[in-house]
Motif scaffolding. Structure first.
Motif, PDB file in Angstrom:
ATOM      1  N   MET A   1      -7.962  22.159  63.973  1.00 44.93           N
ATOM      2  CA  MET A   1      -6.418  21.819  64.953  1.00 44.93           C
ATOM      3  C   MET A   1      -5.520  22.252  63.315  1.00 44.93           C
ATOM      4  N   LEU A   2      -4.623  22.821  63.686  1.00 41.66           N
ATOM      5  CA  LEU A   2      -3.358  23.465  62.518  1.00 41.66           C
ATOM      6  C   LEU A   2      -2.685  22.529  63.175  1.00 41.66           C
ATOM      7  N   GLU A   3      -2.019  21.772  61.981  1.00 38.41           N
ATOM      8  CA  GLU A   3      -1.130  20.810  62.288  1.00 38.41           C
ATOM      9  C   GLU A   3       0.329  21.082  61.598  1.00 38.41           C
ATOM     10  N   PHE A   4       1.623  20.801  62.486  1.00 35.68           N
ATOM     11  CA  PHE A   4       2.774  20.811  60.711  1.00 35.68           C
ATOM     12  C   PHE A   4       2.740  19.631  60.721  1.00 35.68           C
ATOM     13  N   ASN A   5       3.107  19.237  59.373  1.00 37.32           N
ATOM     14  CA  ASN A   5       3.499  18.088  58.991  1.00 37.32           C
ATOM     15  C   ASN A   5       5.079  17.924  58.746  1.00 37.32           C
ATOM     16  N   ILE A   6       6.515  17.704  59.167  1.00 36.73           N
ATOM     17  CA  ILE A   6       7.481  17.712  59.116  1.00 36.73           C
ATOM     18  C   ILE A   6       7.836  17.206  57.945  1.00 36.73           C
ATOM     19  N   SER A   7       7.656  16.347  57.294  1.00 36.21           N
ATOM     20  CA  SER A   7       8.330  15.143  56.543  1.00 36.21           C
ATOM     21  C   SER A   7       8.435  16.239  54.984  1.00 36.21           C
ATOM     22  N   HIS A   8       6.947  16.681  55.079  1.00 35.14           N
ATOM     23  CA  HIS A   8       6.741  17.942  53.980  1.00 35.14           C
ATOM     24  C   HIS A   8       6.556  19.321  54.359  1.00 35.14           C
ATOM     25  N   GLY A   9       6.578  19.390  55.264  1.00 30.44           N
ATOM     26  CA  GLY A   9       6.869  20.978  55.772  1.00 30.44           C
ATOM     27  C   GLY A   9       5.936  21.692  55.608  1.00 30.44           C
ATOM     28  N   VAL A  10       4.549  21.388  55.897  1.00 28.41           N
ATOM     29  CA  VAL A  10       3.375  22.319  55.588  1.00 28.41           C
ATOM     30  C   VAL A  10       2.820  22.118  56.436  1.00 28.41           C
ATOM     31  N   LEU A  11       2.088  23.935  56.332  1.00 33.70           N
ATOM     32  CA  LEU A  11       1.162  22.959  58.166  1.00 33.70           C
ATOM     33  C   LEU A  11      -0.676  22.523  57.167  1.00 33.70           C
ATOM     34  N   VAL A  12      -1.113  22.149  58.505  1.00 36.48           N
ATOM     35  CA  VAL A  12      -2.456  21.417  57.688  1.00 36.48           C
ATOM     36  C   VAL A  12      -3.585  21.322  58.126  1.00 36.48           C
ATOM     37  N   GLY A  13      -4.627  21.748  57.569  1.00 45.21           N
ATOM     38  CA  GLY A  13      -5.897  22.001  58.989  1.00 45.21           C
ATOM     39  C   GLY A  13      -6.967  22.726  58.894  1.00 45.21           C
ATOM     40  N   GLY A  14      -6.361  23.990  57.427  1.00 46.17           N
ATOM     41  CA  GLY A  14      -7.447  25.136  57.530  1.00 46.17           C
ATOM     42  C   GLY A  14      -7.738  24.272  56.117  1.00 46.17           C
ATOM     43  N   ALA A  15      -9.213  25.624  56.322  1.00 48.80           N
ATOM     44  CA  ALA A  15     -10.286  25.390  55.088  1.00 48.80           C
ATOM     45  C   ALA A  15      -9.437  26.038  53.861  1.00 48.80           C
ATOM     46  N   TYR A  16      -9.854  24.803  52.343  1.00 46.26           N
ATOM     47  CA  TYR A  16      -9.771  25.409  51.225  1.00 46.26           C
ATOM     48  C   TYR A  16      -9.796  26.613  51.257  1.00 46.26           C
ATOM     49  N   PRO A  17      -9.368  27.766  50.694  1.00 52.56           N
ATOM     50  CA  PRO A  17      -7.627  27.144  49.763  1.00 52.56           C
ATOM     51  C   PRO A  17      -6.513  26.968  51.354  1.00 52.56           C
ATOM     52  N   ASP A  18      -6.915  27.375  52.020  1.00 56.55           N
ATOM     53  CA  ASP A  18      -5.408  27.047  53.018  1.00 56.55           C
ATOM     54  C   ASP A  18      -5.700  25.505  53.318  1.00 56.55           C
ATOM     55  N   HIS A  19      -5.635  25.084  52.886  1.00 59.55           N
ATOM     56  CA  HIS A  19      -5.362  23.674  52.813  1.00 59.55           C
ATOM     57  C   HIS A  19      -4.215  23.009  53.193  1.00 59.55           C
ATOM     58  N   LEU A  20      -3.186  22.890  52.654  1.00 64.38           N
ATOM     59  CA  LEU A  20      -1.837  22.924  52.577  1.00 64.38           C
ATOM     60  C   LEU A  20      -1.163  23.992  52.215  1.00 64.38           C
ATOM     61  N   ILE A  21      -0.344  24.727  53.296  1.00 65.44           N
ATOM     62  CA  ILE A  21       0.121  25.472  53.196  1.00 65.44           C
ATOM     63  C   ILE A  21       1.748  25.537  53.298  1.00 65.44           C
ATOM     64  N   THR A  22       2.994  25.758  52.193  1.00 68.21           N
ATOM     65  CA  THR A  22       4.096  24.990  52.408  1.00 68.21           C
ATOM     66  C   THR A  22       5.234  26.122  53.238  1.00 68.21           C
ATOM     67  N   LEU A  23       5.775  25.586  54.134  1.00 66.50           N
ATOM     68  CA  LEU A  23       6.470  26.840  54.897  1.00 66.50           C
ATOM     69  C   LEU A  23       7.590  27.600  54.740  1.00 66.50           C
ATOM     70  N   SER A  24       8.496  28.311  54.514  1.00 70.92           N
ATOM     71  CA  SER A  24       9.526  29.287  54.037  1.00 70.92           C
ATOM     72  C   SER A  24      10.173  28.016  55.014  1.00 70.92           C
ATOM     73  N   ASP A  25      11.889  28.003  54.683  1.00 73.95           N
ATOM     74  CA  ASP A  25      12.712  27.482  55.528  1.00 73.95           C
ATOM     75  C   ASP A  25      12.320  28.768  57.168  1.00 73.95           C
ATOM     76  N   LEU A  26      12.189  29.865  56.656  1.00 73.68           N
ATOM     77  CA  LEU A  26      12.243  30.599  58.170  1.00 73.68           C
ATOM     78  C   LEU A  26      11.105  30.787  59.593  1.00 73.68           C
ATOM     79  N   GLU A  27       9.934  30.058  58.469  1.00 68.50           N
ATOM     80  CA  GLU A  27       8.475  30.221  59.120  1.00 68.50           C
ATOM     81  C   GLU A  27       8.712  28.477  59.977  1.00 68.50           C
ATOM     82  N   LYS A  28      10.198  27.920  59.407  1.00 66.64           N
ATOM     83  CA  LYS A  28       9.973  26.095  60.169  1.00 66.64           C
ATOM     84  C   LYS A  28      11.014  26.589  61.190  1.00 66.64           C
ATOM     85  N   GLU A  29      11.793  27.416  61.663  1.00 65.60           N
ATOM     86  CA  GLU A  29      12.535  27.278  61.677  1.00 65.60           C
ATOM     87  C   GLU A  29      12.378  27.950  63.417  1.00 65.60           C
ATOM     88  N   ASN A  30      10.545  28.914  63.941  1.00 67.68           N
ATOM     89  CA  ASN A  30      10.256  29.458  64.355  1.00 67.68           C
ATOM     90  C   ASN A  30       8.874  28.983  64.139  1.00 67.68           C
TER      91      ASN A  30
END
Length: 167
Positions: A1-30
């Motif tokens: 399951m892929l989840e968005f962590n609002i407080s850190h602005g990241v997606l979590v749930g991917g397998a390494y090395p994509d286990h923690l993806i920092t989102l751009s402001d544009l990605e957060k808006e959409n």
């Protein structure tokens, strides 16, 4: 399951090395489109199916000291083959040599999945050749896996202190 962590602005749930993806402001808006892109669209990543965890067990721990510590974990695909075991063992050896040379690392034990077989065999070969000071083996309580491994390798290793016993 892929989840968005609002407080850190990241997606979590991917397998390494994509286990923690920092989102751009544009990605957060959409966010809805972003999550679709990462799960099935143009930026699709492999989702983690399990976590490979590292626990350290202390021999002769004091009465008020815990005997087991969870050190770290790595999200990964199911039975994923990686260099994580080697990396952690070498990092631990380096840390101990620099910080506490009186503590010895004796044995790395994996849970018995086939993807860890090469790690165990390589460590045992290096130990027998004098290149490594520690052993590796598979966890004996994985009964079905242990029986299969005895058929495949014909042997098992038990460590007792600094002495290894081959069965």
């Amino acid at each position: 399951m892929l989840e968005f962590n609002i407080s850190h602005g990241v997606l979590v749930g991917g397998a390494y090395p994509d286990h923690l993806i920092t989102l751009s402001d544009l990605e957060k808006e959409n966010l809805e489109k972003t999550i679709i892109d990462y799960t099935s669209g143009s930026k699709k990543i492999k989702l983690a199916k399990e976590i490979k965890a590292v626990a350290i067990t202390i021999q002769q721990a004091g009465p008020q000291q815990r005997k087991t510590y969870i050190i770290c974990g790595r999200p990964q695909g199911l039975n994923e083959d990686s260099q994580f075991n080697e990396y952690f063992c070498e990092t631990l050896l380096q840390y101990l040599s620099e910080r506490n040379p009186l503590v010895n690392f004796l044995n790395a034990c994996v849970d018995g999945v086939a993807c860890d077989t090469t790690f165990v065999i390589n460590v045992l070969n290096d130990f027998l050749s004098g290149k490594k000071s520690y052993l590796a083996n598979k966890h004996a309580n994985h009964v079905a896996k242990a029986i299969r491994n005895q058929f495949v390798t014909g042997t098992y290793v038990i460590s007792l202190g600094t002495m290894s016993i081959f069965g």
